[in-house]
Motif scaffolding. Structure first.
Motif, PDB file in Angstrom:
ATOM      1  N   VAL A 180      62.201  40.319  43.658  1.00 40.57           N
ATOM      2  CA  VAL A 180      61.092  40.374  42.709  1.00 40.57           C
ATOM      3  C   VAL A 180      61.198  39.236  41.703  1.00 40.57           C
ATOM      4  O   VAL A 180      60.199  38.592  41.355  1.00 40.57           O
ATOM      5  CB  VAL A 180      61.060  41.736  41.993  1.00 40.57           C
ATOM      6  N   ALA A 181      62.401  38.952  41.235  1.00 46.58           N
ATOM      7  CA  ALA A 181      62.587  37.905  40.226  1.00 46.58           C
ATOM      8  C   ALA A 181      62.125  36.549  40.731  1.00 46.58           C
ATOM      9  O   ALA A 181      61.552  35.753  39.978  1.00 46.58           O
ATOM     10  CB  ALA A 181      64.058  37.839  39.810  1.00 46.58           C
ATOM     11  N   MET A 182      62.354  36.253  42.019  1.00 43.72           N
ATOM     12  CA  MET A 182      61.937  34.955  42.568  1.00 43.72           C
ATOM     13  C   MET A 182      60.434  34.765  42.476  1.00 43.72           C
ATOM     14  O   MET A 182      59.938  33.655  42.240  1.00 43.72           O
ATOM     15  CB  MET A 182      62.368  34.854  44.032  1.00 43.72           C
ATOM     16  N   VAL A 183      59.686  35.838  42.693  1.00 43.72           N
ATOM     17  CA  VAL A 183      58.230  35.768  42.611  1.00 43.72           C
ATOM     18  C   VAL A 183      57.787  35.767  41.152  1.00 43.72           C
ATOM     19  O   VAL A 183      56.895  35.014  40.748  1.00 43.72           O
ATOM     20  CB  VAL A 183      57.578  36.949  43.365  1.00 43.72           C
ATOM     21  N   ALA A 228      68.377  28.197  56.992  1.00 41.63           N
ATOM     22  CA  ALA A 228      68.163  29.492  57.639  1.00 41.63           C
ATOM     23  C   ALA A 228      68.060  30.601  56.596  1.00 41.63           C
ATOM     24  O   ALA A 228      67.217  31.505  56.710  1.00 41.63           O
ATOM     25  CB  ALA A 228      69.302  29.785  58.616  1.00 41.63           C
ATOM     26  N   ALA A 229      68.888  30.535  55.563  1.00 41.96           N
ATOM     27  CA  ALA A 229      68.822  31.532  54.488  1.00 41.96           C
ATOM     28  C   ALA A 229      67.487  31.433  53.751  1.00 41.96           C
ATOM     29  O   ALA A 229      66.874  32.450  53.422  1.00 41.96           O
ATOM     30  CB  ALA A 229      69.984  31.330  53.515  1.00 41.96           C
ATOM     31  N   VAL A 230      67.043  30.201  53.490  1.00 37.44           N
ATOM     32  CA  VAL A 230      65.754  29.996  52.824  1.00 37.44           C
ATOM     33  C   VAL A 230      64.635  30.649  53.626  1.00 37.44           C
ATOM     34  O   VAL A 230      63.764  31.344  53.080  1.00 37.44           O
ATOM     35  CB  VAL A 230      65.503  28.485  52.637  1.00 37.44           C
ATOM     36  N   GLU A 231      64.648  30.452  54.949  1.00 38.42           N
ATOM     37  CA  GLU A 231      63.554  30.986  55.761  1.00 38.42           C
ATOM     38  C   GLU A 231      63.668  32.499  55.958  1.00 38.42           C
ATOM     39  O   GLU A 231      62.641  33.181  56.081  1.00 38.42           O
ATOM     40  CB  GLU A 231      63.491  30.254  57.108  1.00 38.42           C
ATOM     41  N   LEU A 232      64.872  33.041  55.971  1.00 39.23           N
ATOM     42  CA  LEU A 232      64.993  34.503  55.971  1.00 39.23           C
ATOM     43  C   LEU A 232      64.387  35.081  54.695  1.00 39.23           C
ATOM     44  O   LEU A 232      63.691  36.104  54.729  1.00 39.23           O
ATOM     45  CB  LEU A 232      66.462  34.912  56.095  1.00 39.23           C
ATOM     46  N   LEU A 233      64.632  34.417  53.586  1.00 36.21           N
ATOM     47  CA  LEU A 233      64.026  34.871  52.332  1.00 36.21           C
ATOM     48  C   LEU A 233      62.506  34.747  52.391  1.00 36.21           C
ATOM     49  O   LEU A 233      61.795  35.564  51.811  1.00 36.21           O
ATOM     50  CB  LEU A 233      64.576  34.078  51.152  1.00 36.21           C
ATOM     51  N   ASN A 234      62.003  33.746  53.111  1.00 32.66           N
ATOM     52  CA  ASN A 234      60.560  33.583  53.228  1.00 32.66           C
ATOM     53  C   ASN A 234      59.940  34.585  54.195  1.00 32.66           C
ATOM     54  O   ASN A 234      58.716  34.649  54.311  1.00 32.66           O
ATOM     55  CB  ASN A 234      60.216  32.146  53.629  1.00 32.66           C
ATOM     56  N   VAL A 235      60.764  35.355  54.875  1.00 33.86           N
ATOM     57  CA  VAL A 235      60.286  36.501  55.638  1.00 33.86           C
ATOM     58  C   VAL A 235      60.286  37.757  54.774  1.00 33.86           C
ATOM     59  O   VAL A 235      59.293  38.476  54.693  1.00 33.86           O
ATOM     60  CB  VAL A 235      61.139  36.724  56.901  1.00 33.86           C
ATOM     61  N   ILE A 236      61.409  38.017  54.101  1.00 38.78           N
ATOM     62  CA  ILE A 236      61.537  39.301  53.396  1.00 38.78           C
ATOM     63  C   ILE A 236      60.945  39.265  51.990  1.00 38.78           C
ATOM     64  O   ILE A 236      60.421  40.278  51.515  1.00 38.78           O
ATOM     65  CB  ILE A 236      63.002  39.782  53.368  1.00 38.78           C
ATOM     66  N   ARG A 237      61.004  38.109  51.302  1.00 36.64           N
ATOM     67  CA  ARG A 237      60.493  38.052  49.929  1.00 36.64           C
ATOM     68  C   ARG A 237      59.002  38.356  49.831  1.00 36.64           C
ATOM     69  O   ARG A 237      58.587  39.159  48.979  1.00 36.64           O
ATOM     70  CB  ARG A 237      60.806  36.681  49.309  1.00 36.64           C
ATOM     71  N   PRO A 238      58.134  37.734  50.691  1.00 39.40           N
ATOM     72  CA  PRO A 238      56.706  38.068  50.578  1.00 39.40           C
ATOM     73  C   PRO A 238      56.410  39.529  50.886  1.00 39.40           C
ATOM     74  O   PRO A 238      55.450  40.091  50.343  1.00 39.40           O
ATOM     75  CB  PRO A 238      56.049  37.130  51.606  1.00 39.40           C
ATOM     76  N   THR A 239      57.207  40.130  51.757  1.00 34.93           N
ATOM     77  CA  THR A 239      56.998  41.553  52.051  1.00 34.93           C
ATOM     78  C   THR A 239      57.314  42.395  50.827  1.00 34.93           C
ATOM     79  O   THR A 239      56.559  43.311  50.477  1.00 34.93           O
ATOM     80  CB  THR A 239      57.867  41.986  53.240  1.00 34.93           C
ATOM     81  N   VAL A 240      58.400  42.088  50.149  1.00 34.21           N
ATOM     82  CA  VAL A 240      58.752  42.832  48.936  1.00 34.21           C
ATOM     83  C   VAL A 240      57.716  42.585  47.843  1.00 34.21           C
ATOM     84  O   VAL A 240      57.432  43.477  47.029  1.00 34.21           O
ATOM     85  CB  VAL A 240      60.174  42.461  48.477  1.00 34.21           C
ATOM     86  N   ALA A 241      57.086  41.404  47.842  1.00 32.85           N
ATOM     87  CA  ALA A 241      56.054  41.107  46.843  1.00 32.85           C
ATOM     88  C   ALA A 241      54.833  42.003  46.978  1.00 32.85           C
ATOM     89  O   ALA A 241      53.996  42.042  46.059  1.00 32.85           O
ATOM     90  CB  ALA A 241      55.638  39.642  46.933  1.00 32.85           C
ATOM     91  N   VAL A 242      54.719  42.736  48.068  1.00 37.50           N
ATOM     92  CA  VAL A 242      53.628  43.706  48.202  1.00 37.50           C
ATOM     93  C   VAL A 242      53.730  44.781  47.119  1.00 37.50           C
ATOM     94  O   VAL A 242      52.768  45.497  46.858  1.00 37.50           O
ATOM     95  CB  VAL A 242      53.628  44.312  49.623  1.00 37.50           C
ATOM     96  N   CYS A 243      54.887  44.885  46.447  1.00 41.94           N
ATOM     97  CA  CYS A 243      55.004  45.844  45.341  1.00 41.94           C
ATOM     98  C   CYS A 243      53.979  45.547  44.253  1.00 41.94           C
ATOM     99  O   CYS A 243      53.536  46.470  43.547  1.00 41.94           O
ATOM    100  CB  CYS A 243      56.418  45.867  44.773  1.00 41.94           C
ATOM    101  N   TRP A 244      53.564  44.289  44.098  1.00 44.44           N
ATOM    102  CA  TRP A 244      52.483  43.977  43.159  1.00 44.44           C
ATOM    103  C   TRP A 244      51.220  44.719  43.580  1.00 44.44           C
ATOM    104  O   TRP A 244      50.539  45.326  42.749  1.00 44.44           O
ATOM    105  CB  TRP A 244      52.214  42.468  43.147  1.00 44.44           C
TER     106      TRP A 244
END
Length: 423
Positions: free
Chosen positions: A163-166, A229-245
């Motif tokens: 959440v903090a990244m977004v 690879a870590a950056v792109e894994l985050l780009n999979v899971i981070r936008p999904t967690v951003a659905v909390c908005w």
């Protein structure tokens, strides 16, 4: 005055002060075909509308990678991310995301994971106040990591970092530095996991997001380095967690007369319409940026090579020329009328396979369409709280996070009557 020249005064402070309304206000007070401004010392032009979307996403006109500011890469996207690529390299990397995030065979299992975690979490809600934004972030984190094959030691702290990244990508000060620290921790964690999998000391479930990213080879035929690879894994899971908005926005939207009752019916078409309207009505991204790759012209207005080009998302999603009563929350506008590709642009526009449009839109819509009715079927009280959504804050959010309390019972879905229209 030469209208093709940018203003002398820089608008960066005005953007920070006005947030989402800065660009629509500039357009409202301009008679030109495009809005000219100076941002961070750079000549910028702003466009909006379906035709502008097609112009913006044409690689002969605009490149995206060089337009992303370093602070955004250090918080939201990550250095070396797919967003920094253009042309063939972008399409090759983007193909990995499309294989993971589009189509029912991938979207449905993720939605099933998240809704299972939601249903389990709801059992613990009675007897305590719930901050919907925070609870949804934890639910989405657990669900998406289960789906992605990523083991979690501490779901709560992982959710806070995602959440903090977004939350901190578009603002100076403490939120921004919190986002940078969260990204550094998350990249170190997932980079280490990638190395463990490649060394055989950890297992990635076959076909999972973890497995796909670990094995992906870029346009040059090489495996992604652990950091990328870590950056792109985050780009999979981070936008999904951003659905909390959007889950918190859903709580806010359910106060609109008639919406909760309609969502309680077993009507998948209305649930999807609700998801589209939620994304249109509530503010998420104010605009996107790119850079002119050559000297261009838009409706007779010159755009010199290297100019920063902004695509006004918030303004387009609230444009009265495109939407009837744009400031009314009305899901029925999308019942029987799916949005046109370049008309509704809360997460960008154009073709997902060839352009920079967010590949996770299917997941966002599916998750909101699944969680919105689940929230609507709960009986709860909404205590007095600050429910304002300040448009100066990017990304905007309900000030209180949307608190509910005294969660009591679940209302069963009503049998949908064939042919029933929107209320």
């Amino acid at each position: 005055m030469n209208q093709s020249r940018p203003p002398i005064a820089d608008s960066s402070l005005a953007l920070l002060a006005k947030g989402y309304t800065w660009l629509p206000d500039r357009r409202l007070h301009s008679s030109a075909a495009l809005v000219r401004a100076r941002l961070m010392g750079q000549h910028a032009v702003a466009l909006h509308g379906p035709e502008a979307v097609r112009f913006f996403y044409d690689e002969r006109h605009v490149e995206r990678g060089t337009a992303l500011p370093g602070p955004v890469l250090s918080t939201l996207f990550g250095h070396g991310a797919v967003h920094t690529l253009d042309g063939h390299a972008h399409r090759e990397r983007k193909g990995m995301f499309l294989s993971l995030l589009t189509g029912p065979e991938t979207v449905a299992p993720l939605v099933d994971r998240v809704t299972a975690v939601w249903d389990e979490a709801v059992e613990s809600w009675p007897g305590r106040p719930i901050v919907l934004f925070d609870e949804a972030s934890r639910i989405l984190t657990r669900g998406v990591c289960q789906w992605a094959g990523i083991p979690l030691d501490d779901a709560d702290s992982t959710a806070r970092d995602l959440v903090a990244m977004v939350d901190g990508f578009a603002t100076p000060g403490p939120r921004h530095w919190r986002a940078r620290r969260a990204r550094a921790r998350s990249e170190a964690w997932l980079g280490g996991l990638v190395e463990e999998v490649r060394a055989g000391r950890a297992t990635a479930p076959a076909g999972s997001a973890l497995d796909t990213v670990v094995r992906h080879r870029d346009a040059d035929g090489r495996l992604l380095d652990p950091h990328t690879a870590a950056v792109e894994l985050l780009n999979v899971i981070r936008p999904t967690v951003a659905v909390c908005w959007f889950v918190a926005y859903a709580g806010h939207a359910l106060r609109t007369p008639g919406v909760k009752e309609r969502l309680r019916e077993d009507d998948p078409a209305y649930a999807v319409a609700f998801a589209h309207e939620l994304r249109r009505f509530y503010p998420f991204a104010p605009f996107l940026g790119g850079r002119a790759v050559t000297d261009l012209e838009w409706r007779g207005e010159p755009i010199p090579s290297g100019t920063l080009i902004l695509l006004d998302l918030y303004g387009q999603n609230h444009d009265p020329d495109l939407w009837d009563a744009p400031y009314a929350f009305a899901p029925q506008r999308f019942v029987g009328r799916p949005p046109h590709r370049d008309e509704l642009v809360p997460q960008g526009g154009a073709d997902r396979a060839t352009g920079h449009r967010c590949p996770g839109e299917d997941i966002t819509v599916a998750l909101v369409a699944a969680l919105g009715p689940r929230l609507a079927r709960l009986e709860y009280d909404v205590p007095e709280q600050d429910l304002r959504i300040p448009l100066t804050r990017i990304p905007a959010r309900v000030r209180s996070g949307f608190v509910i309390q005294d969660v009591r019972t679940r209302v069963p879905a009503a049998a949908h009557r064939s042919g029933q229209g929107a209320s």
